[in-house]
Design a protein around this motif. Structure first.
Motif, short mmCIF file in Angstrom:
data_model
loop_
_atom_site.label_atom_id
_atom_site.label_comp_id
_atom_site.label_asym_id
_atom_site.label_seq_id
_atom_site.Cartn_x
_atom_site.Cartn_y
_atom_site.Cartn_z
N ALA A 552 -0.08 -15.79 0.47
CA ALA A 552 0.08 -16.95 -0.42
C ALA A 552 -0.78 -17.49 -1.42
O ALA A 552 -1.88 -16.37 -1.50
CB ALA A 552 -0.56 -18.00 0.98
N SER A 553 -0.60 -18.26 -2.26
CA SER A 553 -1.32 -18.40 -2.94
C SER A 553 -2.83 -18.84 -2.66
O SER A 553 -3.16 -19.50 -1.31
CB SER A 553 -1.20 -19.84 -3.81
N ASP A 554 -3.87 -19.14 -2.61
CA ASP A 554 -5.05 -18.61 -2.84
C ASP A 554 -5.64 -19.48 -3.30
O ASP A 554 -6.02 -20.37 -4.70
CB ASP A 554 -6.19 -17.69 -3.12
N ALA A 555 -6.27 -20.92 -2.38
CA ALA A 555 -6.62 -22.23 -2.79
C ALA A 555 -7.93 -22.69 -2.94
O ALA A 555 -8.73 -23.10 -3.04
CB ALA A 555 -5.82 -23.28 -1.77
N SER A 556 -8.97 -21.26 -2.54
CA SER A 556 -10.30 -21.40 -2.43
C SER A 556 -10.67 -21.41 -4.38
O SER A 556 -11.88 -21.30 -4.56
CB SER A 556 -10.95 -20.26 -2.09
N VAL A 557 -9.79 -21.41 -5.39
CA VAL A 557 -10.29 -21.37 -6.03
C VAL A 557 -9.72 -22.12 -7.24
O VAL A 557 -8.75 -23.08 -6.33
CB VAL A 557 -10.33 -20.53 -7.23
N THR A 558 -10.91 -22.60 -8.31
CA THR A 558 -10.49 -24.23 -9.07
C THR A 558 -9.41 -23.14 -10.34
O THR A 558 -9.88 -23.26 -11.67
CB THR A 558 -11.49 -24.90 -9.66
N GLY A 559 -8.11 -24.41 -10.51
CA GLY A 559 -7.06 -23.62 -11.64
C GLY A 559 -6.94 -22.56 -11.64
O GLY A 559 -4.95 -22.58 -11.75
N ALA A 560 -6.88 -21.42 -11.34
CA ALA A 560 -6.73 -19.98 -11.48
C ALA A 560 -5.74 -19.96 -10.33
O ALA A 560 -6.69 -20.10 -8.91
CB ALA A 560 -7.15 -18.96 -11.64
N VAL A 561 -4.60 -20.08 -9.84
CA VAL A 561 -4.43 -19.18 -8.74
C VAL A 561 -3.93 -17.65 -8.19
O VAL A 561 -3.04 -16.97 -10.12
CB VAL A 561 -2.63 -20.05 -8.72
N PHE A 562 -4.69 -17.41 -7.11
CA PHE A 562 -4.30 -15.71 -7.22
C PHE A 562 -3.35 -15.87 -6.09
O PHE A 562 -3.68 -16.00 -4.97
CB PHE A 562 -5.92 -15.41 -7.03
N THR A 563 -2.69 -14.90 -6.53
CA THR A 563 -1.42 -14.71 -5.56
C THR A 563 -1.63 -12.95 -4.75
O THR A 563 -1.57 -11.95 -5.31
CB THR A 563 0.52 -14.84 -5.74
N TYR A 564 -1.53 -12.70 -3.64
CA TYR A 564 -2.11 -11.58 -3.00
C TYR A 564 -0.71 -10.60 -3.48
O TYR A 564 0.26 -10.50 -3.23
CB TYR A 564 -1.51 -11.37 -0.89
N ALA A 565 -0.65 -9.01 -4.07
CA ALA A 565 0.21 -8.39 -4.68
C ALA A 565 0.23 -6.89 -3.55
O ALA A 565 1.07 -6.36 -4.00
CB ALA A 565 -0.05 -8.08 -6.32
N GLY A 566 -1.09 -6.92 -2.85
CA GLY A 566 -0.98 -5.39 -2.41
C GLY A 566 -2.46 -4.89 -2.27
O GLY A 566 -3.13 -5.35 -2.52
N THR A 567 -2.33 -3.53 -1.46
CA THR A 567 -3.56 -2.93 -1.55
C THR A 567 -4.37 -2.01 -2.91
O THR A 567 -3.52 -2.26 -3.78
CB THR A 567 -3.28 -1.75 -0.76
N ALA A 568 -5.41 -2.44 -3.67
CA ALA A 568 -5.79 -2.12 -4.69
C ALA A 568 -6.07 -0.99 -4.27
O ALA A 568 -6.23 -0.31 -3.02
CB ALA A 568 -7.89 -2.35 -4.35
N ALA A 569 -6.32 0.39 -5.75
CA ALA A 569 -5.98 1.86 -5.60
C ALA A 569 -7.58 1.71 -5.89
O ALA A 569 -8.62 1.40 -6.31
CB ALA A 569 -5.83 1.92 -6.52
N THR A 570 -7.91 3.18 -4.72
CA THR A 570 -9.07 3.65 -5.28
C THR A 570 -9.34 5.14 -5.35
O THR A 570 -8.16 5.86 -4.54
CB THR A 570 -10.26 3.54 -3.99
N ALA A 571 -10.30 6.12 -5.90
CA ALA A 571 -10.20 7.25 -6.72
C ALA A 571 -11.48 7.56 -6.44
O ALA A 571 -13.29 6.80 -6.97
CB ALA A 571 -9.73 7.82 -7.75
N THR A 572 -12.13 9.51 -6.74
CA THR A 572 -13.16 9.70 -6.60
C THR A 572 -13.57 10.78 -7.46
O THR A 572 -12.12 11.66 -7.95
CB THR A 572 -14.05 10.46 -5.16
N ALA A 573 -14.66 10.98 -8.24
CA ALA A 573 -14.56 11.91 -9.07
C ALA A 573 -15.60 13.29 -8.92
O ALA A 573 -16.68 12.87 -7.67
CB ALA A 573 -15.28 11.21 -10.59
N THR A 574 -14.82 14.58 -9.73
CA THR A 574 -15.97 15.16 -9.27
C THR A 574 -16.20 16.33 -10.57
O THR A 574 -15.63 16.06 -11.06
CB THR A 574 -14.94 16.32 -8.35
N ILE A 575 -17.60 16.47 -11.14
CA ILE A 575 -17.97 17.49 -11.60
C ILE A 575 -18.04 19.22 -11.56
O ILE A 575 -17.64 19.19 -10.59
CB ILE A 575 -19.29 16.74 -12.29
#
Length: 679
Positions: A552-575
């Motif tokens: 659902a649209s998020d109503a906690s912000v003014t003007g911009a409407v943010f809609t859930y799209a999915g899980t955010a990707a994450t990654a780690t680095a090695t040196i």
């Protein structure tokens, strides 16, 4: 020889002009002869400059020497059909081909000019040290031109003075004796240039002491190999590479890519490039020369257009081989497909996975298949705008040719050490080259980026930011497959200058995080609290972060409407750990030699040494036959994704191609020449 005909004709003209004026008893003043020239230091230097300039003729290193007969091996193949045959790219040439004659003709023109200079070297009154520098360079260049001749044609005539008018037929000399003359000239040059180093010259497009020593090491290396097989010369390779190494005047540039950027941007790197051939636009060395084809036929395809100030002209008439591409180590933990990121920086610089197509607009197009990747070492996109010309036609280019680099000296040292004493003490030299190739000369870099969570819902490629860890300069590109981030392609492991290396693994951020008070446009994807959102209505966010409402649209912000799209990707680095690039320890003598062969290809590809290496190793024909079979089995013959024209060129290789034929034109002029076997 053609150069003798030129001299003879000139002598006839001069004799005719002066004989009818004998009663005047005067010297000519409206043209130059050996009588009224070479009388000042300036004239000696001008004569020498002319030879330097001629080395960058199209018939020599501005085109032919780096392209025509060296562009079909196991590291690079021509993609041409008829043009390829006309230029000698596909081993369909014969002794009448104009480019066969070009190398011979202009090498001897240079030798003749040097002989005349040397015959008159003591004529002017001048400072002895300056005379020694000019004489030393002239002797070296004469030896170098004979090296070009004998390594291409085998037995050739040796002329050491200006030919007399009746010197029409001159016998060829056995290759071993040609090598002996080269050695004599270069050793004398070494003595004369003993105090003339790059520190004094300040440029490397002139011959200095270490240039003589490095090139003499290469002469000995070729002499030690096929067809002379004078293996005692390997000890001389050790002697002369040690002279360069122990001089302290040369070192590897920490960034392999920068070596070639410097060549394109007129920046002298006198430590890495021991000797390079200067071209138009270069800094004030000996002489400003004409433009060249470096980066054109062997370069990244692009068209020059006045509508694009970043454009440049490059035909891209050769493509790399999958063998070269696969020779570079890849990150085994990467999920990126089809080509895993390489741990070796040299791969993605040498094997360019893109071309530029079109002119209005000019667009960058991906080339993911190794068989159709351009040779990316010499990149004209770095050439100064004023030189490459953007008027929509033509174009002039200034890239200098790296005749011999410090990395080659190290690899020659390793090869000779292995032959004479075995591999134990040879590792140090090859590992220096490998450390630079992996970016590890001065510290650790980012080695790998591993996905922790691929996320979902991605409709656009998110930005990848790599920060912290004590270093900087690492960059990556997200790979999106079916809405998921399936991998991060590591574009750069980090900046390769002191103070920019990593001491701990940096933090990898995928995507753009929500920022309170920021303005967002429709379609933007942002991350907050491990959730991916899509902006469905443009506007400004408040200080309250968006809340996951499962679509659902998020109503906690003014003007911009943010809609859930999915899980955010994450990654780690090695040196890296500093020694990961080192060659496998404990190799046998034979295995180490094979490793050196691969390392020379990885490091020196497209620098016109691979074919000569295969020949001196005595395996050129068999290696090309084996490579043809391997290439066929690995897709080279497929029209849509391979390089069937180049593959045909490899299949054309036979025993006669170990040497170039003597030019038909020269055989007709000099009746004492003997054609090479098979021609």
């Amino acid at each position: 020889m053609n150069m003798k005909r030129i001299c003879i004709l000139a002598c006839i003209v001069i004799a005719g002009l002066t004989s009818c004026k004998k009663f005047l008893d005067t010297q000519p003043t409206d043209f130059y002869t050996t009588t009224n020239y070479y009388s000042t230091e300036t004239q000696l230097q001008q004569a020498l400059n002319g030879v330097y300039g001629d080395l960058m003729r199209p018939e020599l290193y501005a085109q032919v020497m780096g392209f025509n007969f060296v562009s079909t091996t196991d590291e690079v193949m021509s993609n041409r059909t008829a043009d390829g045959d006309a230029r000698g790219l596909r081993y369909n040439y014969d002794a009448s081909l104009v480019h066969i004659a070009s190398i011979w003709r202009y090498a001897y023109v240079g030798i003749n000019n040097l002989n005349t200079l040397l015959d008159n070297i003591d004529k002017p009154t001048m400072d002895a040290s300056r005379r020694n520098i000019i004489k030393g360079q002239a002797l070296f260049l004469r030896g170098f031109l004979y090296f070009i001749l004998t390594s291409n044609y085998g037995d050739v005539p040796v002329v050491l003075h200006t030919p007399a008018i009746n010197d029409v037929n001159i016998p060829q000399v056995k290759q071993a004796d040609v090598y002996a003359q080269i050695e004599k000239d270069m050793k004398e040059a070494e003595v004369l240039l003993k105090d003339y180093t790059v520190t004094q010259a300040k440029f490397n497009d002139v011959v200095t002491l270490t240039a003589v020593q490095a090139m003499l090491a290469r002469v000995y290396l070729y002499w030690a190999g096929y067809p002379q097989n004078n293996t005692a010369k390997y000890q001389d390779v050790i002697t002369y590479t040690d002279k360069v190494i122990l001089s302290g005047l040369h070192a590897l540039n920490p960034d392999y890519r920068q070596v070639f950027i410097n060549l394109a941007t007129d920046q002298y790197d006198v430590r890495e490039n021991i000797w390079e051939l200067g071209s138009l636009g270069a800094a004030a060395g000996v002489v400003n020369k004409s433009g060249n084809d470096i980066g054109n036929f062997v370069g990244i395809q692009s068209a020059l257009t006045a509508l694009d100030s970043t454009s440049y002209n490059s035909a891209g008439w050769v493509w790399v081989t999958k063998k070269l591409f696969d020779a570079y180590e890849t990150d085994p933990n990467s999920a990126v497909m089809p080509n895993k990121p390489s741990l070796d920086i040299r791969r993605d610089w040498n094997c360019a996975n893109y071309i530029y197509s079109g002119t209005n607009p000019r667009t960058k197009a991906a080339r993911p298949n190794p068989w159709q990747m351009c040779a990316g070492k010499f990149r004209r996109e770095y050439v100064p705008q004023a030189i490459r010309n953007t008027n929509g036609v033509g174009g002039t280019y200034n890239i200098n040719w790296p005749m011999i680099r410090y990395s080659d000296v190290l690899l020659m040292r390793a090869e000779a050490e292995n032959y004479v004493n075995g591999p134990t003490n040879a590792y140090n030299y090859v590992n220096q080259v490998r450390k630079r190739g992996y970016g590890l000369m001065n510290g650790n870099v980012v080695k790998s980026i591993t996905m922790v969570n691929s996320g979902d819902g991605y409709t656009k490629v998110p930005a990848v930011t790599i920060t912290g860890g004590g270093g900087n300069g690492a960059t990556g590109t997200a790979i999106i497959t079916s809405g998921k981030v399936t991998g991060i392609y590591l574009n750069s492991p980090g900046a390769l200058t002191l103070g920019s290396y990593y001491t701990t693994p940096p933090v990898v951020v995928i995507g753009t995080f929500w920022t309170p008070g920021a303005s967002y446009t429709t379609g933007t994807q942002i991350t907050n609290g491990g959730i991916l959102y899509t902006v469905t209505t443009a506007g400004t966010a408040t200080n309250t972060p968006p809340v996951n409402t499962s679509g659902a649209s998020d109503a906690s912000v003014t003007g911009a409407v943010f809609t859930y799209a999915g899980t955010a990707a994450t990654a780690t680095a090695t040196i890296t750990t500093g020694n990961e690039s080192d060659l496998t320890p404990g190799l046998s003598k034979d295995a180490f030699q094979l490793a050196i062969r691969d390392e020379r290809m990885r490091e020196l590809c497209f620098e016109a040494v691979r074919k000569a290496d295969l020949i001196r190793w005595g395996s050129f024909v068999s290696d090309m036959q084996n490579f043809a079979s391997w290439a066929t089995a690995n897709g080279a013959g497929v029209t849509s994704t391979g390089n069937p024209n180049g593959l045909q060129g490899v299949r054309n290789v036979s025993a006669r191609h170990v040497m170039l034929p003597k030019p038909t034109y020269e055989l007709n002029l000099n009746r004492l020449l003997t054609q090479n076997e098979g021609w």
